[in-house]
Design an enzyme around this catalytic site. Structure first.
Site, PDB file in Angstrom:
ATOM      1  N   PHE A 218       0.856  -1.196   0.118  1.00 13.87           N
ATOM      2  CA  PHE A 218       0.075  -0.046   0.299  1.00 13.87           C
ATOM      3  C   PHE A 218       1.020   1.190  -0.035  1.00 13.87           C
ATOM      4  CE2 PHE A 218      -1.981  -3.530   2.420  1.00 13.87           C
ATOM      5  CZ  PHE A 218      -3.024  -3.543   1.829  1.00 13.87           C
ATOM      6  N   ASP A 239       1.158  -1.215  -4.913  1.00 11.68           N
ATOM      7  CA  ASP A 239      -0.130  -0.471  -4.805  1.00 11.68           C
ATOM      8  C   ASP A 239      -0.977  -0.907  -5.942  1.00 11.68           C
ATOM      9  OD1 ASP A 239      -0.967   2.236  -2.800  1.00 11.68           O
ATOM     10  OD2 ASP A 239      -2.320   1.781  -4.613  1.00 11.68           O
ATOM     11  N   SER A 240      -2.524  -0.690  -5.625  1.00 14.55           N
ATOM     12  CA  SER A 240      -3.484  -1.186  -6.520  1.00 14.55           C
ATOM     13  C   SER A 240      -3.990   0.080  -7.549  1.00 14.55           C
ATOM     14  CB  SER A 240      -4.613  -2.043  -5.945  1.00 14.55           C
ATOM     15  OG  SER A 240      -5.119  -0.700  -5.105  1.00 14.55           O
ATOM     16  N   ASN A 266      -2.696  -6.344  -6.138  1.00 12.19           N
ATOM     17  CA  ASN A 266      -3.521  -6.535  -4.896  1.00 12.19           C
ATOM     18  C   ASN A 266      -2.553  -7.012  -3.862  1.00 12.19           C
ATOM     19  OD1 ASN A 266      -4.831  -7.580  -2.758  1.00 12.19           O
ATOM     20  ND2 ASN A 266      -6.884  -7.659  -4.194  1.00 12.19           N
ATOM     21  N   ALA A 267      -2.570  -6.159  -2.926  1.00 11.70           N
ATOM     22  CA  ALA A 267      -1.231  -6.498  -1.758  1.00 11.70           C
ATOM     23  C   ALA A 267      -1.611  -7.913  -0.954  1.00 11.70           C
ATOM     24  CB  ALA A 267      -1.307  -5.501  -0.718  1.00 11.70           C
ATOM     25  N   ASP A 287       0.555  -0.452   5.335  1.00 13.71           N
ATOM     26  CA  ASP A 287      -0.283   0.825   5.676  1.00 13.71           C
ATOM     27  C   ASP A 287      -1.342   0.630   4.638  1.00 13.71           C
ATOM     28  OD1 ASP A 287      -1.062   3.085   6.287  1.00 13.71           O
ATOM     29  OD2 ASP A 287       0.592   4.218   5.037  1.00 13.71           O
ATOM     30  N   CYS A 327      -5.600   3.402   9.824  1.00 13.75           N
ATOM     31  CA  CYS A 327      -5.979   4.681  10.083  1.00 13.75           C
ATOM     32  C   CYS A 327      -7.461   4.669  10.329  1.00 13.75           C
ATOM     33  CB  CYS A 327      -5.713   5.309   8.494  1.00 13.75           C
ATOM     34  SG  CYS A 327      -6.256   4.461   7.170  1.00 13.75           S
TER      35      CYS A 327
HETATM   36  N1  SAH Z   1       1.690   4.167   2.594  1.00 13.97           N
HETATM   37  C1  SAH Z   1       0.997   5.331   1.922  1.00 13.97           C
HETATM   38  C2  SAH Z   1      -0.488   5.587   2.110  1.00 13.97           C
HETATM   39  C3  SAH Z   1      -1.390   4.365   1.710  1.00 13.97           C
HETATM   40  S1  SAH Z   1      -2.956   4.986   1.465  1.00 13.97           S
HETATM   41  C4  SAH Z   1       1.882   6.741   2.577  1.00 13.97           C
HETATM   42  O1  SAH Z   1       2.668   6.554   3.307  1.00 13.97           O
HETATM   43  O2  SAH Z   1       2.034   7.734   1.796  1.00 13.97           O
HETATM   44  C5  SAH Z   1      -3.635   3.266   1.186  1.00 13.97           C
HETATM   45  C6  SAH Z   1      -3.261   2.938  -0.258  1.00 13.97           C
HETATM   46  O3  SAH Z   1      -3.834   1.177  -0.559  1.00 13.97           O
HETATM   47  C7  SAH Z   1      -3.643   3.416  -1.411  1.00 13.97           C
HETATM   48  O4  SAH Z   1      -2.780   4.153  -2.224  1.00 13.97           O
HETATM   49  C8  SAH Z   1      -4.690   2.660  -2.342  1.00 13.97           C
HETATM   50  O5  SAH Z   1      -4.529   2.819  -3.737  1.00 13.97           O
HETATM   51  C9  SAH Z   1      -4.092   1.100  -1.826  1.00 13.97           C
HETATM   52  N2  SAH Z   1      -4.862   0.137  -1.902  1.00 13.97           N
HETATM   53  C10 SAH Z   1      -6.058  -0.281  -1.568  1.00 13.97           C
HETATM   54  N3  SAH Z   1      -6.523  -1.385  -1.598  1.00 13.97           N
HETATM   55  C11 SAH Z   1      -5.411  -2.282  -1.973  1.00 13.97           C
HETATM   56  C12 SAH Z   1      -5.179  -3.341  -2.279  1.00 13.97           C
HETATM   57  N4  SAH Z   1      -6.082  -4.351  -1.949  1.00 13.97           N
HETATM   58  N5  SAH Z   1      -3.759  -3.724  -2.652  1.00 13.97           N
HETATM   59  C13 SAH Z   1      -3.056  -2.826  -2.979  1.00 13.97           C
HETATM   60  N6  SAH Z   1      -3.073  -1.566  -2.760  1.00 13.97           N
HETATM   61  C14 SAH Z   1      -4.327  -1.190  -2.206  1.00 13.97           C
END
Ligand code: SAH
Length: 383
Positions: A218, A239-240, A266-267, A287, A327
């Protein structure tokens, strides 16, 4: 506006919200009016913004009778910025106003260098848009003020979702300096208002502990990955969102960082795939977006946190560091600690706590307003 005893008690306990079920008589208030709030005994509780459509009918602005005009707004905005001058270090991107925590409920203002982005999240603040923008111009003499009013909470207020420029011109390329990194910001289209400013101090903390092969799940615009790259052999950043990764890549290049491998995936699937492939890491960042957007979603969210942390812990070597965040305001730090503890048992790992952290100081936490404390960031180590 007349409210019941329950509402009066709530205000006395230091909370600025009064729910619609606790309003006894609305009088002739129009949507977004600043109104005087009175208890059943006729005592004045203060001044609040009235919302005609939200479950939160009143948001207290002051405990006194108060004209909510330019002078009032300017005073509050100046006080908010004065606090940021005390607490913000090493960044020209920070949150200037964090709603309730700055006694300006319904308003968010973020600064990105010489541009400002504001969000008006209730009817009252929305009506004050022009006055707020004028105050911001007076305080900051910015190049541009943008209203990023595409936050879905505005729907509850019957307000349209839109993004528009309120003042000046937004430069093609908005860049800020944060923790020694030069970062590009997508003011008009990025997630939140451009960057996740609330993780700014946690990015630095992560850099203190990170090493070896790292995985940043993420990553969004690369926050953690960019900060830990210098300490690590390699960073895989996932990230997705393709758009967020595009900005992340630009940022890596602009800072001469070449050991981050960005991946659109997808994480959850990626973590499972890495486990199946026997991959190992020395540092993992988790995150995710808020799993619990409401109280009723807490159970499901905790399962999500357990699952994701279990997967992460399984991929770490002994001595490895897990930086794990939530969060969701509804998930307390105690709940997150418990979920991760369960995950550590399921993974058969002993885990020690290195740091228990929260949102950056420009997102102040008010003791009597628990909603202002939403970000948890645990730095953990596999023993
Ligand atoms: N770590 C970042 C903030 C993350 S916000 C920082 O420090 O700036 C959460 C992120 O998760 C978003 O960018 C969103 O696109 C991503 N996201 C949401 N679902 C996801 C998934 N299933 N797999 C990967 N990324 C995902």
């Amino acid at each position: 506006m007349l409210v019941n005893r329950k509402a009066a008690g709530r205000v006395a306990s230091g909370h600025p919200w009064i729910f619609s079920s606790d309003v006894v008589d609305r009088g002739a208030a129009a949507p977004g009016d600043a109104v005087r709030v009175v208890d059943p005994g006729g005592r004045l509780l203060g001044t609040a913004h009235y919302s005609s459509s939200s479950l939160i009918s009143l948001r207290m602005l002051s405990r006194r009778p108060q004209a909510v005009d330019s002078a009032f707004l300017l005073g509050r905005l100046q006080a908010a910025e004065a606090h940021r001058r005390l607490v913000v270090r090493g960044s020209d991107a920070y949150r200037v106003v964090f709603g309730e925590a700055d006694q300006l409920p319904g308003l968010v203002v973020d600064r990105y260098g010489d541009c400002l982005v504001m969000q008006t999240l209730d009817q009252g603040m929305d009506r004050q848009t022009a006055a707020i923008a004028e105050c911001l111009v007076e305080i900051f003499t910015p190049r541009a003020v943008v209203a990023r009013n595409d936050a879905s909470v505005r729907s509850r207020e019957g307000l349209p979702l839109e993004t528009r420029v309120l003042y000046g011109q937004v430069p093609e390329d908005v860049r800020v300096t944060m923790n020694g990194l030069r970062l590009q910001v997508d003011l008009m289209g990025g997630q939140k208002t451009g960057i996740f400013l609330d993780q700014r101090e946690n990015h630095l903390a992560a850099a203190r502990w990170a090493r070896g092969k790292a995985l940043d799940c993420f990553t969004c615009t690369g926050g953690f990955a960019l900060h830990i790259a210098a300490q690590c052999e390699t960073v895989e950043a996932v990230d997705s969102s393709a758009a967020a990764l595009e900005t992340a890549r630009t940022n890596a290049e602009a800072n001469g960082i070449s050991n981050i491998h960005f991946l659109e995936a997808n994480a959850f699937d990626l973590l499972a795939g890495h486990a199946a492939a026997g991959r190992r890491f020395q540092t993992i960042v988790l995150d995710p977006p808020a799993f619990a957007k409401s109280r009723s979603a807490i159970e499901g969210a905790l399962r999500g946190y357990r699952e994701i942390n279990l997967r992460g812990l399984k991929l770490l070597d002994a001595g490895g560091v897990l930086i794990t965040c939530s969060c969701s305001h509804h998930v307390s730090e105690a709940m997150l600690l418990e979920a991760v503890a369960q995950a550590s048992l399921d993974a058969g790992r002993t885990v020690r706590v290195l740091e228990r952290r929260t949102q950056a100081l420009d997102h102040p936490i008010l003791l009597t307003v628990p909603e202002t404390h939403y970000l948890k960031c645990l730095v953990l180590q596999v023993v």
